[in-house]
Design a protein around this motif. Structure first.
Motif, PDB file in Angstrom:
ATOM      1  N   PHE A 125      45.241  40.851  40.439  1.00 58.36           N
ATOM      2  CA  PHE A 125      44.095  41.282  39.951  1.00 58.36           C
ATOM      3  C   PHE A 125      43.739  40.805  38.729  1.00 58.36           C
ATOM      4  N   ASP A 126      42.723  40.030  38.457  1.00 57.28           N
ATOM      5  CA  ASP A 126      42.310  39.241  37.281  1.00 57.28           C
ATOM      6  C   ASP A 126      40.933  39.757  36.543  1.00 57.28           C
ATOM      7  N   VAL A 150      43.197  37.268  32.422  1.00 58.70           N
ATOM      8  CA  VAL A 150      44.533  37.875  32.572  1.00 58.70           C
ATOM      9  C   VAL A 150      44.652  38.783  33.930  1.00 58.70           C
ATOM     10  N   GLY A 151      45.864  38.938  34.321  1.00 56.66           N
ATOM     11  CA  GLY A 151      46.078  39.667  35.469  1.00 56.66           C
ATOM     12  C   GLY A 151      47.378  40.197  35.716  1.00 56.66           C
ATOM     13  N   SER A 185      50.118  37.958  34.209  1.00 56.88           N
ATOM     14  CA  SER A 185      49.893  36.408  34.161  1.00 56.88           C
ATOM     15  C   SER A 185      48.584  36.234  33.321  1.00 56.88           C
ATOM     16  N   ALA A 186      48.695  34.950  32.586  1.00 54.57           N
ATOM     17  CA  ALA A 186      47.487  34.662  32.117  1.00 54.57           C
ATOM     18  C   ALA A 186      46.910  33.295  32.552  1.00 54.57           C
ATOM     19  N   ARG A 205      47.576  28.705  35.729  1.00 54.89           N
ATOM     20  CA  ARG A 205      48.195  30.246  35.474  1.00 54.89           C
ATOM     21  C   ARG A 205      49.730  30.119  35.477  1.00 54.89           C
ATOM     22  N   ALA A 206      49.897  30.785  34.218  1.00 54.49           N
ATOM     23  CA  ALA A 206      51.410  31.105  34.023  1.00 54.49           C
ATOM     24  C   ALA A 206      51.832  32.641  34.324  1.00 54.49           C
TER      25      ALA A 206
END
Length: 405
Positions: A125-126, A150-151, A185-186, A205-206
């Protein structure tokens, strides 16, 4: 006798004229002092998305590489790159912020004493932020945009295969062929507008997960997976946002206030001239003058106009709903009746009665749901088209407000 009749007509006509003045299109209530309008709290554009607009579906594919526990294999130390596939959907709530659910599937390859591999699938979910719209102002036709996000999500890894599983067990390392993690994640998306309904995107994405992301837990406490994908975004309902500025119509309302005040001044001048003329007349014999016809209760504040055969409140008329809400907030004891009308030249009487009721109901809903006005202070009275309060037919597509009990 003729003069007495004339004076009677003038006196009754003056009272009726005062009532009709308050019934003027979008009129503000006429009081002893000059009419003024409550100003909106902020004179700026407010952007919003409708229920159906600015949804999107994305489809993409790319590459990924895990950064997990690894050893040199045959003197080689490298990270393996594999394919990943992406689908997602979301919605832009405003030109600045949006959200999406993104799903990714693929396999990861890594060296851990020997070549190892596993399958992974994750859902994220971002929360997305449009930088260019925030800094340079909303523009639905901007060709290029940068969208950081961001997620938070869930990841499932399964079918771990490694020749070193037995070695790990001997050394006491924790091994799982199937594992769940909750990564954060971001990332950064580069968005290219192809048309109103299609975008092309590139994004990286990381994703940061717990140590058992790849099924093997030892060494660093955090595993990471880097991905880069490209694809297309299909926009449902286009990519435009509606805007509303409550101050846009203040000048128009102010001009109507000026007209009302001018009419009040002319009426006062006429009354003065009439009093002067009466003073020059001989005292007439006393007569019993019939009471003037009862004047209907004057409407308060403003009116809400509608287009032909419609009960939808337009953006231009929302400022009038705002004004009546402000008036009711300033007068907490006041109750009003919302009277709906329709023009008689369009539709049957039965249809127009229902149309006027829907118009009144639309205003009722806006006052109670958008502005929090107590429903007990409002009542609805549809008049249909049997009563026409204006000579101009189109003006009777209207809702007015009168004091209630």
């Amino acid at each position: 006798m003729r003069n007495n009749v004339l004076l009677t007509i003038v006196a009754c006509g003056g009272a009726i004229f005062m009532a009709n003045t308050a019934n003027a299109q979008d009129a503000i209530v006429v009081e002893e002092e000059s009419v003024s309008v409550v100003e909106a709290p902020e004179c700026k554009d407010n952007y919003y998305s409708t229920r159906h607009d600015n949804w999107f579906i994305q489809i993409g594919a790319g590459i990924q590489s895990p950064f997990v526990e690894y050893h040199e294999v045959n003197g080689s130390k490298k990270h393996h790159i594999t394919a990943t596939y992406n689908v997602g959907f979301g919605k832009w709530m405003s030109p600045y912020l949006g959200w999406r659910l993104a799903f990714n599937y693929g396999a990861i390859h890594f060296d851990d004493m020997s070549f190892s591999k596993a399958k992974i699938a994750n859902a994220n979910f971002d929360l997305m932020w449009d930088m260019f719209n925030s800094f340079s102002g909303p523009n639905s036709e901007r060709v290029f945009s940068i969208v950081p996000y961001v997620g938070l999500g869930g990841n499932y890894t399964w079918d771990l295969e490694s020749d070193a599983l037995n070695i790990h067990r001997v050394e006491g390392n924790k091994i799982k062929k199937n594992s769940w993690t909750l990564p954060v994640s971001a990332g950064l998306q580069l968005r290219f507008r192809l048309s109103r309904y299609v975008n092309f995107f590139l994004e990286g994405r990381a994703m940061f997960a717990g140590d058992n992301f790849n099924g093997i837990a030892y060494g660093a406490p955090v595993d990471m997976n880097i991905s880069a994908i490209g694809g297309f975004t299909f926009k449902i309902g286009g990519d435009s946002f509606k805007s509303y500025n409550p101050c846009n119509d203040l000048a128009y309302i102010a001009s109507l206030n000026g007209q009302i005040n001018d009419l009040r001044g002319e009426l006062a001048t006429t009354a003065t001239a009439l009093a002067a003329a009466e003073s020059q007349l001989p005292c007439p014999p006393q007569q019993v003058i019939q009471d003037c016809p009862e004047v209907e209760t004057q409407p308060v504040l403003t009116t809400v106009r509608f287009t032909i055969n419609s009960a939808r409140i337009t953006d231009e008329e929302m400022v009038n709903v705002y004004n009546i809400a402000q008036y009711l907030n300033d007068n907490p004891e006041m109750k009003v009746t919302i009277k709906g009308y329709a023009d008689k030249d369009t539709g049957s009487s039965a249809y127009n009665m229902k149309l006027s009721e829907r118009r009144a109901q639309a205003v009722y809903n806006a006052l109670t749901k958008s502005y929090g006005i107590d429903a007990n202070r409002l009542s609805i009275d549809p008049e249909g088209s049997e009563t026409q309060i204006y000579d101009t037919n189109a003006w009777n597509r209207i809702v007015i407000f009168v004091p209630g009990n």
